[in-house]
Scaffold this active site. Structure first.
Site, PDB file in Angstrom:
ATOM      1  N   LYS A   1       0.875  -1.180   0.000  1.00 25.82           N
ATOM      2  CA  LYS A   1       0.000   0.000   0.000  1.00 25.82           C
ATOM      3  C   LYS A   1       0.906   1.221   0.000  1.00 25.82           C
ATOM      4  CE  LYS A   1      -1.625   2.776   3.080  1.00 25.82           C
ATOM      5  NZ  LYS A   1      -1.418   4.001   2.306  1.00 25.82           N
TER       6      LYS A   1
ATOM      7  N   GLU B   1       9.106   0.698  11.415  1.00 21.90           N
ATOM      8  CA  GLU B   1      10.061   1.811  11.479  1.00 21.90           C
ATOM      9  C   GLU B   1       9.223   3.047  11.746  1.00 21.90           C
ATOM     10  OE1 GLU B   1      11.639   4.984  10.587  1.00 21.90           O
ATOM     11  OE2 GLU B   1      12.145   4.309   8.559  1.00 21.90           O
TER      12      GLU B   1
ATOM     13  N   CYS C   1      12.432  10.752   9.352  1.00 23.54           N
ATOM     14  CA  CYS C   1      12.304  10.247  10.735  1.00 23.54           C
ATOM     15  C   CYS C   1      13.638  10.325  11.465  1.00 23.54           C
ATOM     16  CB  CYS C   1      11.862   8.793  10.743  1.00 23.54           C
ATOM     17  SG  CYS C   1      10.426   8.485   9.763  1.00 23.54           S
TER      18      CYS C   1
ATOM     19  N   GLU D   1       8.210  15.525  17.084  1.00 28.24           N
ATOM     20  CA  GLU D   1       8.996  15.435  15.854  1.00 28.24           C
ATOM     21  C   GLU D   1       8.610  16.650  14.991  1.00 28.24           C
ATOM     22  OE1 GLU D   1       8.113  11.697  13.946  1.00 28.24           O
ATOM     23  OE2 GLU D   1      10.125  11.508  13.156  1.00 28.24           O
TER      24      GLU D   1
END
Ligand code: SIN
Length: 485
Positions: free
Chosen positions: A179, A255, A289, A387
């Site tokens: 996906k 992850e 990330c 973040e």
């Protein structure tokens, strides 16, 4: 075969059973630099997800029985085709994701390097014959493919995050349903086209773009035909998928988010540390990330470091990804811009100083954010705990090594971390003390196909890339032969 143009590589349907499968429902993909619609893409639902899973299941038997050499050869052809089509893939990626075309070309090379690496690993997938502990027996340890795999990938690296999952799966002998991200599906569909052209058999790779990530994700995670799920994305979604995968005890790699510290110790070279920070902070406009999120600078270097980094940040050129000489493109969408702006303004109102930037570059468009340096950040500020995922350097200070380590580890996340120092004993001490899956010492570049990539704590489970990345797609079988004594 001659190289494609961007338009001949722009595919807009689902890719199942080796064919392009249209759907009545479509969704738009836009260029974040201009807001222009660049494609109307097929929108997969639950039925199509099941069909893609069945396609992968049907292809599994013959793919897993190909020799490792045959699988490696096909992967190498796919790698060569990506390199031959680097320019078209880069233009397509820049158009849907926003990063400058040269940076996108770098990502195509990075993405292709996983295919090359795992083509090699396919041929090194050895098992063991164990030492004899009972003379009447011999024990063989064999590695076998997990089976049908599923992958859910993010928009920030539309090429490399796909190949980092598909290549080891195929190398191991697995088939896969992917996906791709709703915001950037075109790069992955282009990769499927190239895979098909080089002869990767029908059904081995299946792609189902969708706007209904919840349903498609749940269908993949709970299907008992799917034996492994690999996901790159937010910690929140990762936790939901982990729960769903528990239904049939699926193998899983996650992850997830990070909150990377970048520590500048008092023995560091200020200019080189600033250079390394630029590399890991401004890659993809800060939308990674593993981007440095919390910059911890020794009190004695604060003024020099803030000055050095501010000069470098002021020199960055922002603009649309297809304009020559641009270092940074737009952010991905208005949510991303709003988040960055909220964090910067909150830090300012809590007492931090904006050294440069701190605003939207509205003359370029709504999604362009000025490269920003904020100093005087403290541990309690939101900008230190979330973040940022944007082009903002947030600087705080520390006085002792113990304090720096404690602050760096004071987060539920554990993906990447960085520090700059010269003393060898300190380099080992700090590397060992940092609670992270990855540590960059005097470097901001830690991503390579041959490096194990992944985190600990709430940043995930499993490793991608490297010799360890293949294990995630393999099961170990123990065969005990008796009656030999
Ligand atoms: C990410 O952290 O978003 C992926 C970056 C990489 O593979 O370097």
């Amino acid at each position: 075969m001659s190289a494609h143009s961007m338009s001949s590589l722009t595919k807009t349907d689902c890719f199942i059973e080796g064919h392009w499968v249209p759907t009545e429902a479509r969704f738009t993909v836009t260029n974040p630099a201009t807001g222009d619609v660049i494609a109307e893409v097929a929108d997969a639902d639950e039925d199509l997800t099941q069909r893609a899973i069945n396609s992968a299941e049907d292809a599994l038997h013959s793919w897993s029985r190909k020799s490792a050499r045959e699988r490696a050869e096909l992967l190498r052809k796919w790698y060569n085709s990506m390199i031959d089509n680097k320019q078209a893939l880069a233009e397509l990626m820049s158009a849907e994701q926003g990063k400058p075309v040269p940076e996108a070309a770098g990502e195509v090379e990075y993405g292709a390097s996983f295919v090359d690496w795992f083509a090699g690993e396919a041929e090194r997938m050895d098992g063991d014959i164990l030492p004899v502990v009972d003379n009447s027996k011999r024990v063989l340890v064999m590695k076998q493919p997990v089976g049908v795999c599923a992958a859910i990938t993010p928009w920030n690296f539309p090429n490399a995050m796909i190949t980092r999952k598909i290549a080891p799966a195929l190398a191991a002998g697995c088939t896969i349903v992917v996906k791709p991200p709703q915001l950037t599906p075109l790069s992955s569909l282009a990769l499927a086209q190239l895979a098909s052209e080089v002869g990767i058999p029908d059904g081995v790779i299946n792609l189902i773009p969708t706007t209904d990530a919840k349903t498609v994700g749940k269908t993949l995670a709970t299907s008992d035909k799917v034996r492994k799920l690999s996901f790159t994305g937010s910690t929140g979604v990762g936790k939901v998928l982990m729960q769903q995968c528990s239904e049939n005890v699926k193998k899983i790699s996650l992850e997830l988010g990070g909150n990377a510290p970048f520590i500048v110790f008092d023995d560091a070279d200020v200019d080189s540390a600033a250079e390394q920070l630029m590399a890991c902070k401004f890659r993809n406009g800060g939308q990674t990330c593993i981007a440095a999120n919390r910059i911890l600078v020794h009190e004695s270097l604060k003024d020099d470091f803030v000055n050095a980094i501010t000069q470098k940040v002021k020199a960055l050129r922002v603009g649309p990804g297809d304009k020559e000489g641009v270092d940074l493109g737009p952010l991905i969408d208005t949510d991303a811009v709003d988040k960055v702006q909220r964090l910067v303004l909150a830090a300012k109102s809590d007492g931090a100083t904006i050294e440069t930037g701190g605003h939207v570059l509205s003359d370029l468009g709504d999604l362009f954010y000025a490269p920003t340096v904020v100093s005087g950040v403290t541990e309690d500020m939101e900008i230190n705990n979330e973040e940022i995922f944007g082009p903002v350097v947030a600087i705080s200070t520390f006085e002792t090594e113990e304090e720096a380590i404690e602050k760096a580890n004071n987060t539920p996340f554990g993906l990447a971390s960085y520090f700059a120092a010269k003393d060898t004993a300190r380099i080992f001490r700090v590397s060992e003390a940092l609670e992270y899956g990855m540590v960059g010492v005097n470097t901001g570049g830690i991503s390579h196909a041959y490096n194990p990539f992944g985190g600990i704590k709430e940043s995930g489970v499993g490793r991608e890339g490297s010799k360890y990345g293949l294990d995630e797609y393999l099961e170990i079988k123990t065969i005990t032969l008796g009656g030999l004594g």
